[in-house]
Scaffold this motif. Structure first.
Motif, PDB file in Angstrom:
ATOM      1  N   SER A  51       0.828  -1.208   0.000  1.00  0.00           N
ATOM      2  CA  SER A  51       0.000   0.000   0.000  1.00  0.00           C
ATOM      3  C   SER A  51       0.864   1.260   0.000  1.00  0.00           C
ATOM      4  O   SER A  51       0.555   2.238  -0.688  1.00  0.00           O
ATOM      5  CB  SER A  51      -0.918  -0.002   1.216  1.00  0.00           C
ATOM      6  N   LEU A  52       1.935   1.256   0.768  1.00  0.00           N
ATOM      7  CA  LEU A  52       2.799   2.429   0.828  1.00  0.00           C
ATOM      8  C   LEU A  52       3.452   2.710  -0.514  1.00  0.00           C
ATOM      9  O   LEU A  52       3.593   3.874  -0.916  1.00  0.00           O
ATOM     10  CB  LEU A  52       3.877   2.223   1.901  1.00  0.00           C
ATOM     11  N   ARG A  53       3.840   1.677  -1.218  1.00  0.00           N
ATOM     12  CA  ARG A  53       4.462   1.876  -2.531  1.00  0.00           C
ATOM     13  C   ARG A  53       3.464   2.384  -3.553  1.00  0.00           C
ATOM     14  O   ARG A  53       3.811   3.131  -4.465  1.00  0.00           O
ATOM     15  CB  ARG A  53       5.107   0.568  -2.991  1.00  0.00           C
ATOM     16  N   GLU A  54       2.200   1.993  -3.417  1.00  0.00           N
ATOM     17  CA  GLU A  54       1.180   2.523  -4.319  1.00  0.00           C
ATOM     18  C   GLU A  54       0.927   3.996  -4.045  1.00  0.00           C
ATOM     19  O   GLU A  54       0.724   4.784  -4.974  1.00  0.00           O
ATOM     20  CB  GLU A  54      -0.120   1.733  -4.140  1.00  0.00           C
ATOM     21  N   LEU A  55       0.933   4.394  -2.779  1.00  0.00           N
ATOM     22  CA  LEU A  55       0.706   5.780  -2.423  1.00  0.00           C
ATOM     23  C   LEU A  55       1.888   6.673  -2.799  1.00  0.00           C
ATOM     24  O   LEU A  55       1.702   7.838  -3.145  1.00  0.00           O
ATOM     25  CB  LEU A  55       0.440   5.898  -0.913  1.00  0.00           C
ATOM     26  N   ALA A  56       3.097   6.143  -2.715  1.00  0.00           N
ATOM     27  CA  ALA A  56       4.302   6.930  -3.003  1.00  0.00           C
ATOM     28  C   ALA A  56       5.242   6.097  -3.868  1.00  0.00           C
ATOM     29  O   ALA A  56       6.111   5.396  -3.346  1.00  0.00           O
ATOM     30  CB  ALA A  56       4.980   7.344  -1.699  1.00  0.00           C
ATOM     31  N   PRO A  57       5.072   6.151  -5.194  1.00  0.00           N
ATOM     32  CA  PRO A  57       5.910   5.347  -6.093  1.00  0.00           C
ATOM     33  C   PRO A  57       7.403   5.602  -5.940  1.00  0.00           C
ATOM     34  O   PRO A  57       8.219   4.746  -6.279  1.00  0.00           O
ATOM     35  CB  PRO A  57       5.417   5.775  -7.484  1.00  0.00           C
ATOM     36  N   VAL A  58       7.776   6.791  -5.413  1.00  0.00           N
ATOM     37  CA  VAL A  58       9.193   7.093  -5.233  1.00  0.00           C
ATOM     38  C   VAL A  58       9.859   6.115  -4.265  1.00  0.00           C
ATOM     39  O   VAL A  58      11.087   5.951  -4.262  1.00  0.00           O
ATOM     40  CB  VAL A  58       9.369   8.547  -4.725  1.00  0.00           C
ATOM     41  N   LEU A  59       9.037   5.433  -3.463  1.00  0.00           N
ATOM     42  CA  LEU A  59       9.557   4.495  -2.476  1.00  0.00           C
ATOM     43  C   LEU A  59       9.729   3.087  -3.024  1.00  0.00           C
ATOM     44  O   LEU A  59      10.151   2.197  -2.294  1.00  0.00           O
ATOM     45  CB  LEU A  59       8.628   4.443  -1.258  1.00  0.00           C
ATOM     46  N   VAL A  60       9.395   2.886  -4.292  1.00  0.00           N
ATOM     47  CA  VAL A  60       9.335   1.543  -4.841  1.00  0.00           C
ATOM     48  C   VAL A  60      10.684   0.828  -4.805  1.00  0.00           C
ATOM     49  O   VAL A  60      10.747  -0.400  -4.723  1.00  0.00           O
ATOM     50  CB  VAL A  60       8.777   1.577  -6.278  1.00  0.00           C
ATOM     51  N   ASN A  61      11.775   1.596  -4.857  1.00  0.00           N
ATOM     52  CA  ASN A  61      13.097   0.978  -4.884  1.00  0.00           C
ATOM     53  C   ASN A  61      13.683   0.714  -3.498  1.00  0.00           C
ATOM     54  O   ASN A  61      14.784   0.170  -3.385  1.00  0.00           O
ATOM     55  CB  ASN A  61      14.072   1.868  -5.676  1.00  0.00           C
ATOM     56  N   LEU A  62      12.972   1.100  -2.460  1.00  0.00           N
ATOM     57  CA  LEU A  62      13.460   0.886  -1.104  1.00  0.00           C
ATOM     58  C   LEU A  62      13.022  -0.476  -0.584  1.00  0.00           C
ATOM     59  O   LEU A  62      11.880  -0.890  -0.786  1.00  0.00           O
ATOM     60  CB  LEU A  62      12.939   1.974  -0.166  1.00  0.00           C
ATOM     61  N   GLU A  63      13.947  -1.145   0.090  1.00  0.00           N
ATOM     62  CA  GLU A  63      13.607  -2.394   0.753  1.00  0.00           C
ATOM     63  C   GLU A  63      12.750  -2.084   1.988  1.00  0.00           C
ATOM     64  O   GLU A  63      12.759  -0.948   2.485  1.00  0.00           O
ATOM     65  CB  GLU A  63      14.882  -3.131   1.173  1.00  0.00           C
ATOM     66  N   PRO A  64      12.011  -3.070   2.522  1.00  0.00           N
ATOM     67  CA  PRO A  64      11.171  -2.799   3.692  1.00  0.00           C
ATOM     68  C   PRO A  64      11.928  -2.191   4.866  1.00  0.00           C
ATOM     69  O   PRO A  64      11.428  -1.274   5.522  1.00  0.00           O
ATOM     70  CB  PRO A  64      10.620  -4.188   4.034  1.00  0.00           C
ATOM     71  N   TRP A  65      13.131  -2.685   5.148  1.00  0.00           N
ATOM     72  CA  TRP A  65      13.875  -2.136   6.279  1.00  0.00           C
ATOM     73  C   TRP A  65      14.296  -0.695   6.022  1.00  0.00           C
ATOM     74  O   TRP A  65      14.324   0.137   6.947  1.00  0.00           O
ATOM     75  CB  TRP A  65      15.086  -2.999   6.624  1.00  0.00           C
ATOM     76  N   GLN A  66      14.610  -0.350   4.751  1.00  0.00           N
ATOM     77  CA  GLN A  66      14.989   1.022   4.422  1.00  0.00           C
ATOM     78  C   GLN A  66      13.799   1.964   4.574  1.00  0.00           C
ATOM     79  O   GLN A  66      13.911   3.059   5.146  1.00  0.00           O
ATOM     80  CB  GLN A  66      15.530   1.084   3.000  1.00  0.00           C
ATOM     81  N   LEU A  67      12.659   1.539   4.081  1.00  0.00           N
ATOM     82  CA  LEU A  67      11.452   2.355   4.179  1.00  0.00           C
ATOM     83  C   LEU A  67      11.064   2.580   5.644  1.00  0.00           C
ATOM     84  O   LEU A  67      10.598   3.657   6.022  1.00  0.00           O
ATOM     85  CB  LEU A  67      10.303   1.688   3.424  1.00  0.00           C
ATOM     86  N   THR A  68      11.270   1.573   6.470  1.00  0.00           N
ATOM     87  CA  THR A  68      10.939   1.697   7.893  1.00  0.00           C
ATOM     88  C   THR A  68      11.753   2.807   8.543  1.00  0.00           C
ATOM     89  O   THR A  68      11.222   3.632   9.300  1.00  0.00           O
ATOM     90  CB  THR A  68      11.181   0.359   8.612  1.00  0.00           C
ATOM     91  N   PHE A  69      13.053   2.858   8.255  1.00  0.00           N
ATOM     92  CA  PHE A  69      13.889   3.930   8.799  1.00  0.00           C
ATOM     93  C   PHE A  69      13.396   5.310   8.355  1.00  0.00           C
ATOM     94  O   PHE A  69      13.329   6.249   9.157  1.00  0.00           O
ATOM     95  CB  PHE A  69      15.344   3.742   8.358  1.00  0.00           C
ATOM     96  N   VAL A  70      13.078   5.452   7.086  1.00  0.00           N
ATOM     97  CA  VAL A  70      12.643   6.750   6.556  1.00  0.00           C
ATOM     98  C   VAL A  70      11.330   7.186   7.211  1.00  0.00           C
ATOM     99  O   VAL A  70      11.185   8.327   7.668  1.00  0.00           O
ATOM    100  CB  VAL A  70      12.487   6.688   5.029  1.00  0.00           C
ATOM    101  N   MET A  71      10.373   6.267   7.278  1.00  0.00           N
ATOM    102  CA  MET A  71       9.048   6.600   7.801  1.00  0.00           C
ATOM    103  C   MET A  71       9.093   6.941   9.289  1.00  0.00           C
ATOM    104  O   MET A  71       8.308   7.751   9.781  1.00  0.00           O
ATOM    105  CB  MET A  71       8.091   5.425   7.578  1.00  0.00           C
ATOM    106  N   ILE A  72      10.003   6.326  10.018  1.00  0.00           N
ATOM    107  CA  ILE A  72      10.085   6.548  11.459  1.00  0.00           C
ATOM    108  C   ILE A  72      10.980   7.740  11.806  1.00  0.00           C
ATOM    109  O   ILE A  72      10.755   8.429  12.804  1.00  0.00           O
ATOM    110  CB  ILE A  72      10.566   5.262  12.156  1.00  0.00           C
TER     111      ILE A  72
END
Length: 447
Positions: free
Chosen positions: A177-198
């Motif tokens: 769902s997060l990747r659909e809302l923000a396609p710019v995040l599509v190349n981030l792995e789950p652990w990378q996205l977690t750091f950014v979001m937090i």
């Protein structure tokens, strides 16, 4: 007579400033919560980072410990001295904004050393929090309210540690769902996205901290003079009280080994030994840490008052000594408990007992230390706790797993050996510190 400067007189003039004091405490507690979210979320991401960056348990433990701790301890004395002589509100604004940005940058790391360096930057900035916040709280609350205020503030690690697990699990479970809302995040792995979001929301908190007014400096019941002490005077004071400070610092550091080792490796233990997935671990263990950690730290003042009513002038330290015994029991039985639920029960007991003495240990330092020494004494306290606790705990468990047992599935047994041994050592040191703490209280009243 208090020697308050004209500048200080223009600041908040008295302690116990009603609702505003509690507002300040809320912001400081929230800052501590955010700090622990940024610090502890890595623990849930261990297995993903290990797989993507091809790391060993020992390398991961260095990210959990040395990367953060090395810079934290290097900057702690500097921030402690700054908190004693400078504007504590401004220190917090700078530190919170800096660590939040670097926490988000951890999510952009593409290799081990990039992640190591960004973690080090987070640790350096987080070193500002305790000396500035502890000093502010001691000036906003009187002796009667200080233990309760400190217990609320020290809920931060357990709220933050719990929310790190919960939020991390939710981010991992919502990747699609997060990747659909923000396609710019599509190349981030789950652990990378977690750091950014937090990490990024902490910048908003840094702005909110600008609403804190710097209070006038004032002593608690342990003295009436407000003046700057030279570094030489601070060293002489600590040397005279070394019988207490050395035992207390080392004893609490051994408790902190459990505080950091258990959250660092409990998620991996639940995944490896009980086949749980990260989302389940994040939600269930996160809720456990939040509830039991908060219950422990809030219970500390009640236990302290119960002991004080029975004539124990050393009640803050006695709480920590008794808690060490509870830690020995619950950490020793961890690998023996049956199933996922049994492991969580043991972890719940351990979490309660390592959180129980935290507020009272912080209060003990405030009461035994003159006002303008509190920042440096708090930073030295955290320096010792970081070197022995945060720095050693994750790595010692990993080394025992890798080198002694030679089997990643034995991480639960490694946790039991390291944590129970540390708690037993803490009990010995803290019980022996009791008479020296009573003398330290008398000495501090003379300054």
């Amino acid at each position: 007579m208090s020697s308050i400067t004209p500048t200080e007189a223009a600041l908040v003039p008295t302690r116990d400033r009603g609702s505003y004091a509690w507002y300040v405490l809320f912001l400081l507690t929230f800052a501590y919560t955010v700090a622990f979210i940024d610090r502890q979320v890595l623990n849930l991401l261990v297995e993903d980072i290990k797989r993507d960056l091809l790391l060993t348990d020992t390398q991961l433990s260095l990210l959990q410990g040395i990367a953060f701790m090395g810079s934290y301890i290097a900057f702690s004395p500097w921030f402690g001295r700054w908190a004693d002589v400078g504007n504590r509100r401004n220190i917090l604004v700078f530190g919170v904004g800096t660590w939040s940005i670097f926490s988000a940058l951890c999510g952009l790391a593409e290799n081990y050393w990039q992640l190591f360096l960004t973690r080090a930057a987070v640790g350096a900035a987080e070193a500002c929090l305790a000396p500035a916040a502890w000093s502010l709280i001691a000036d906003y609350f009187n002796r009667e309210r200080l233990p309760r205020a400190m217990s609320i503030y020290l809920m931060g690690p357990y709220i933050g540690g719990g929310l790190a697990m919960i939020a991390g699990g939710m981010v991992i479970g919502s990747m699609g769902s997060l990747r659909e809302l923000a396609p710019v995040l599509v190349n981030l792995e789950p652990w990378q996205l977690t750091f950014v979001m937090i990490g990024l929301p902490g910048v908003i908190l840094a702005i909110a901290l600008l609403t804190i007014r710097e209070p006038a400096r004032g002593a608690q019941s342990i003295g009436t003079r407000d003046r700057n002490f030279s570094i030489r005077e601070v060293i002489e004071f600590l040397w005279q009280g070394r019988a207490f400070y050395v035992r207390f610092y080392l004893g609490m550091a051994l408790i902190v080994i459990v505080l950091y080792a258990l959250p660092a490796w409990m998620p991996s233990f639940l995944m490896r030994a009980h086949g749980a997935d990260p989302t389940t671990v994040g939600l269930r263990y996160g809720v456990l840490v939040l509830i039991m950690g908060s219950a422990g730290v809030l219970s500390g003042p009640f236990v302290d008052r119960w002991l004080a009513r029975r004539g124990h002038a050393d009640s803050p330290i006695r709480v920590a000594a008794v808690a060490s015994i509870g830690l020995v029991i619950f950490t020793a039985i961890l690998p023996l408990m049956p199933g996922f639920a049994g492991a969580l029960i043991a972890a719940a007991g351990g979490t309660f007992f390592f959180s129980l003495p935290q507020a009272m240990s912080a209060t003990a330092l405030q009461l035994a230390t003159p006002n303008r020494m509190r920042g440096i004494v708090a930073s030295l306290y955290l320096f010792v706790l970081s070197v022995i606790g945060l720095g050693a705990a994750p790595t010692v468990v990993a080394v025992v797993t890798d080198r002694v047992f030679g089997d990643p599935s034995k991480v639960g047994l490694s946790l039991a050996v390291v944590c129970a041994s540390s708690a037993a050592g803490a009990a010995v040191l803290l019980f022996s510190a009791l008479p020296h703490y009573r003398r330290a209280l008398e000495q501090s009243r003379q300054l």
